[in-house]
Design a protein around this motif. Sequence first.
Motif, PDB file in Angstrom:
ATOM      1  N   GLY A  23      89.076  52.117 114.185  1.00 38.74           N
ATOM      2  CA  GLY A  23      89.455  50.931 113.411  1.00 38.74           C
ATOM      3  C   GLY A  23      88.306  50.406 112.576  1.00 38.74           C
ATOM      4  N   PHE A  24      87.120  50.313 113.165  1.00 35.04           N
ATOM      5  CA  PHE A  24      85.974  49.797 112.425  1.00 35.04           C
ATOM      6  C   PHE A  24      85.528  50.751 111.322  1.00 35.04           C
ATOM      7  CE2 PHE A  24      85.198  47.118 116.274  1.00 35.04           C
ATOM      8  CZ  PHE A  24      85.393  45.888 115.625  1.00 35.04           C
ATOM      9  N   ILE A  25      85.559  52.053 111.589  1.00 31.82           N
ATOM     10  CA  ILE A  25      85.205  53.026 110.543  1.00 31.82           C
ATOM     11  C   ILE A  25      86.212  52.952 109.400  1.00 31.82           C
ATOM     12  CG2 ILE A  25      85.057  55.506 110.037  1.00 31.82           C
ATOM     13  CD1 ILE A  25      83.826  55.857 112.837  1.00 31.82           C
ATOM     14  N   SER A  26      87.475  52.771 109.742  1.00 29.93           N
ATOM     15  CA  SER A  26      88.502  52.653 108.710  1.00 29.93           C
ATOM     16  C   SER A  26      88.331  51.369 107.905  1.00 29.93           C
ATOM     17  CB  SER A  26      89.889  52.678 109.343  1.00 29.93           C
ATOM     18  OG  SER A  26      90.079  53.890 110.018  1.00 29.93           O
ATOM     19  N   LEU A  27      87.890  50.306 108.546  1.00 28.53           N
ATOM     20  CA  LEU A  27      87.642  49.060 107.831  1.00 28.53           C
ATOM     21  C   LEU A  27      86.545  49.254 106.792  1.00 28.53           C
ATOM     22  CD1 LEU A  27      88.227  46.017 107.572  1.00 28.53           C
ATOM     23  CD2 LEU A  27      86.467  45.643 109.315  1.00 28.53           C
ATOM     24  N   ILE A  29      87.971  51.203 103.871  1.00 30.79           N
ATOM     25  CA  ILE A  29      88.824  50.420 102.966  1.00 30.79           C
ATOM     26  C   ILE A  29      88.009  49.892 101.792  1.00 30.79           C
ATOM     27  CG2 ILE A  29      90.127  48.246 102.779  1.00 30.79           C
ATOM     28  CD1 ILE A  29      91.118  48.768 105.647  1.00 30.79           C
ATOM     29  N   PHE A  30      86.770  49.477 102.055  1.00 32.56           N
ATOM     30  CA  PHE A  30      85.942  48.889 101.006  1.00 32.56           C
ATOM     31  C   PHE A  30      85.262  49.926 100.128  1.00 32.56           C
ATOM     32  CE2 PHE A  30      86.000  45.563 104.331  1.00 32.56           C
ATOM     33  CZ  PHE A  30      86.667  44.595 103.581  1.00 32.56           C
ATOM     34  N   PHE A  31      84.972  51.114 100.667  1.00 36.04           N
ATOM     35  CA  PHE A  31      84.214  52.096  99.899  1.00 36.04           C
ATOM     36  C   PHE A  31      85.062  53.189  99.251  1.00 36.04           C
ATOM     37  CE2 PHE A  31      80.914  50.455 102.813  1.00 36.04           C
ATOM     38  CZ  PHE A  31      80.024  50.011 101.844  1.00 36.04           C
ATOM     39  N   PHE A  32      86.234  53.473  99.787  1.00 35.85           N
ATOM     40  CA  PHE A  32      87.084  54.533  99.252  1.00 35.85           C
ATOM     41  C   PHE A  32      88.429  53.936  98.859  1.00 35.85           C
ATOM     42  CE2 PHE A  32      84.305  56.508 102.446  1.00 35.85           C
ATOM     43  CZ  PHE A  32      83.620  57.396 101.643  1.00 35.85           C
ATOM     44  N   THR A  33      88.451  53.235  97.745  1.00 33.34           N
ATOM     45  CA  THR A  33      89.661  52.503  97.353  1.00 33.34           C
ATOM     46  C   THR A  33      90.822  53.438  97.029  1.00 33.34           C
ATOM     47  OG1 THR A  33      88.853  52.408  95.083  1.00 33.34           O
ATOM     48  CG2 THR A  33      88.387  50.510  96.503  1.00 33.34           C
ATOM     49  N   LYS A  34      90.548  54.676  96.711  1.00 33.33           N
ATOM     50  CA  LYS A  34      91.611  55.612  96.400  1.00 33.33           C
ATOM     51  C   LYS A  34      92.459  55.922  97.638  1.00 33.33           C
ATOM     52  CE  LYS A  34      92.070  59.448  93.333  1.00 33.33           C
ATOM     53  NZ  LYS A  34      91.410  60.445  92.535  1.00 33.33           N
ATOM     54  N   PHE A  35      91.853  55.833  98.813  1.00 35.21           N
ATOM     55  CA  PHE A  35      92.535  56.144 100.060  1.00 35.21           C
ATOM     56  C   PHE A  35      92.831  54.895 100.879  1.00 35.21           C
ATOM     57  CE2 PHE A  35      89.861  59.844  99.037  1.00 35.21           C
ATOM     58  CZ  PHE A  35      90.855  60.791  98.884  1.00 35.21           C
ATOM     59  N   ASN A  36      93.013  53.772 100.216  1.00 39.81           N
ATOM     60  CA  ASN A  36      93.227  52.508 100.921  1.00 39.81           C
ATOM     61  C   ASN A  36      94.388  52.570 101.904  1.00 39.81           C
ATOM     62  OD1 ASN A  36      91.196  50.785 100.366  1.00 39.81           O
ATOM     63  ND2 ASN A  36      92.278  49.598  98.831  1.00 39.81           N
ATOM     64  N   PHE A  37      95.510  53.164 101.507  1.00 45.13           N
ATOM     65  CA  PHE A  37      96.684  53.177 102.375  1.00 45.13           C
ATOM     66  C   PHE A  37      96.380  53.874 103.697  1.00 45.13           C
ATOM     67  CE2 PHE A  37     100.613  55.179 103.906  1.00 45.13           C
ATOM     68  CZ  PHE A  37     101.357  54.040 104.129  1.00 45.13           C
ATOM     69  N   ILE A  38      95.712  55.026 103.620  1.00 39.61           N
ATOM     70  CA  ILE A  38      95.377  55.773 104.838  1.00 39.61           C
ATOM     71  C   ILE A  38      94.429  54.970 105.710  1.00 39.61           C
ATOM     72  CG2 ILE A  38      94.213  57.834 105.712  1.00 39.61           C
ATOM     73  CD1 ILE A  38      95.254  59.272 103.185  1.00 39.61           C
ATOM     74  N   PHE A  39      93.409  54.374 105.087  1.00 41.07           N
ATOM     75  CA  PHE A  39      92.442  53.606 105.865  1.00 41.07           C
ATOM     76  C   PHE A  39      93.070  52.347 106.468  1.00 41.07           C
ATOM     77  CE2 PHE A  39      89.102  55.908 103.373  1.00 41.07           C
ATOM     78  CZ  PHE A  39      88.539  56.535 104.470  1.00 41.07           C
ATOM     79  N   ILE A  40      93.984  51.717 105.756  1.00 40.63           N
ATOM     80  CA  ILE A  40      94.663  50.540 106.309  1.00 40.63           C
ATOM     81  C   ILE A  40      95.503  50.939 107.519  1.00 40.63           C
ATOM     82  CG2 ILE A  40      96.476  48.829 105.839  1.00 40.63           C
ATOM     83  CD1 ILE A  40      95.311  48.628 102.983  1.00 40.63           C
ATOM     84  N   LEU A  64      95.006  53.545 109.508  1.00 38.21           N
ATOM     85  CA  LEU A  64      94.082  53.864 110.596  1.00 38.21           C
ATOM     86  C   LEU A  64      93.449  52.606 111.186  1.00 38.21           C
ATOM     87  CD1 LEU A  64      92.314  57.052 109.212  1.00 38.21           C
ATOM     88  CD2 LEU A  64      93.859  56.905 111.165  1.00 38.21           C
ATOM     89  N   PHE A  65      93.184  51.621 110.324  1.00 39.14           N
ATOM     90  CA  PHE A  65      92.626  50.354 110.809  1.00 39.14           C
ATOM     91  C   PHE A  65      93.616  49.646 111.727  1.00 39.14           C
ATOM     92  CE2 PHE A  65      92.341  45.722 110.151  1.00 39.14           C
ATOM     93  CZ  PHE A  65      91.111  45.504 110.749  1.00 39.14           C
ATOM     94  N   ILE A  66      94.868  49.578 111.304  1.00 39.40           N
ATOM     95  CA  ILE A  66      95.891  48.917 112.123  1.00 39.40           C
ATOM     96  C   ILE A  66      96.069  49.666 113.442  1.00 39.40           C
ATOM     97  CG2 ILE A  66      98.354  48.378 112.272  1.00 39.40           C
ATOM     98  CD1 ILE A  66      98.225  47.839 109.226  1.00 39.40           C
ATOM     99  N   GLY A  96      95.782  49.553 118.898  1.00 46.19           N
ATOM    100  CA  GLY A  96      95.714  50.448 120.053  1.00 46.19           C
ATOM    101  C   GLY A  96      94.497  50.157 120.912  1.00 46.19           C
ATOM    102  N   GLY A  97      93.359  49.929 120.280  1.00 46.36           N
ATOM    103  CA  GLY A  97      92.140  49.639 121.028  1.00 46.36           C
ATOM    104  C   GLY A  97      92.238  48.343 121.810  1.00 46.36           C
ATOM    105  N   CYS A  98      92.764  47.309 121.173  1.00 43.54           N
ATOM    106  CA  CYS A  98      92.917  46.024 121.869  1.00 43.54           C
ATOM    107  C   CYS A  98      93.893  46.151 123.038  1.00 43.54           C
ATOM    108  CB  CYS A  98      93.385  44.945 120.899  1.00 43.54           C
ATOM    109  SG  CYS A  98      92.109  44.467 119.721  1.00 43.54           S
ATOM    110  N   PHE A  99      94.986  46.881 122.840  1.00 42.17           N
ATOM    111  CA  PHE A  99      95.962  47.051 123.913  1.00 42.17           C
ATOM    112  C   PHE A  99      95.357  47.807 125.091  1.00 42.17           C
ATOM    113  CE2 PHE A  99      99.367  49.536 125.945  1.00 42.17           C
ATOM    114  CZ  PHE A  99     100.120  48.487 126.449  1.00 42.17           C
ATOM    115  N   LEU A 100      94.633  48.889 124.813  1.00 40.16           N
ATOM    116  CA  LEU A 100      94.032  49.675 125.890  1.00 40.16           C
ATOM    117  C   LEU A 100      92.940  48.896 126.615  1.00 40.16           C
ATOM    118  CD1 LEU A 100      93.957  53.179 124.214  1.00 40.16           C
ATOM    119  CD2 LEU A 100      95.338  52.486 126.167  1.00 40.16           C
ATOM    120  N   LEU A 101      92.174  48.097 125.881  1.00 39.51           N
ATOM    121  CA  LEU A 101      91.165  47.273 126.539  1.00 39.51           C
ATOM    122  C   LEU A 101      91.813  46.178 127.388  1.00 39.51           C
ATOM    123  CD1 LEU A 101      88.403  47.037 123.804  1.00 39.51           C
ATOM    124  CD2 LEU A 101      88.414  48.408 125.899  1.00 39.51           C
ATOM    125  N   TRP A 102      92.952  45.666 126.932  1.00 42.44           N
ATOM    126  CA  TRP A 102      93.698  44.699 127.740  1.00 42.44           C
ATOM    127  C   TRP A 102      94.161  45.362 129.038  1.00 42.44           C
ATOM    128  CZ3 TRP A 102      98.820  44.919 129.323  1.00 42.44           C
ATOM    129  CH2 TRP A 102      99.275  43.799 130.006  1.00 42.44           C
TER     130      TRP A 102
END
Length: 152
Positions: free
Chosen positions: A22-26, A29-40, A42-44, A49-55
């Motif tokens: 998620g953090f790498i995808s964030l 999002i800022f550096f590879f604007t052409k691939f924003n949809f994919i990074f968004i 992956l960020f979501i 998923g990370g928050c749920f598993l940590l919970w």
Amino acid sequence: MKGKEKMKNRYLFSGLCCLIVGFISLIGIFFFTKFNFIFICLFIFGMSGGCFLLWKFRYWSKPLNKGKAEQFLDNEQIEIQDERKVKLRNLAAKYTYILGLIVITLSIIVFSILRELEITVGVDIIIWYLTGYLFFQYFIGIIIYNYLNFKN
């Protein structure tokens, strides 16, 4: 390492990996604007998923849930080693594979006809189609397994 600790560590490791994605995808999002949809996407995925598993890690780490954790692991081991269910999973995988081959064959025919009719299909349609195929494969496997389990 006891079963409970193994389960907790599994949730912790998986949750941290998802958060890293998620953090790498964030950053992406800022550096590879052409691939924003994919990074968004992956960020979501990474953050939710990370928050749920940590919970889940936090939930199973509480001393109050020690009995539940042991019961959960015992049931999981029984389900995994049940010969009847293993046989049903293998049979469901076989049928899902055959259905997938049929869908791919029909798709090749349809896309070939579209090409011969000179109808251009955009990349977006292909991506949506493959996404639908992925979900089809997953859910048809579950449906077939449940059907075989109910039937037997």
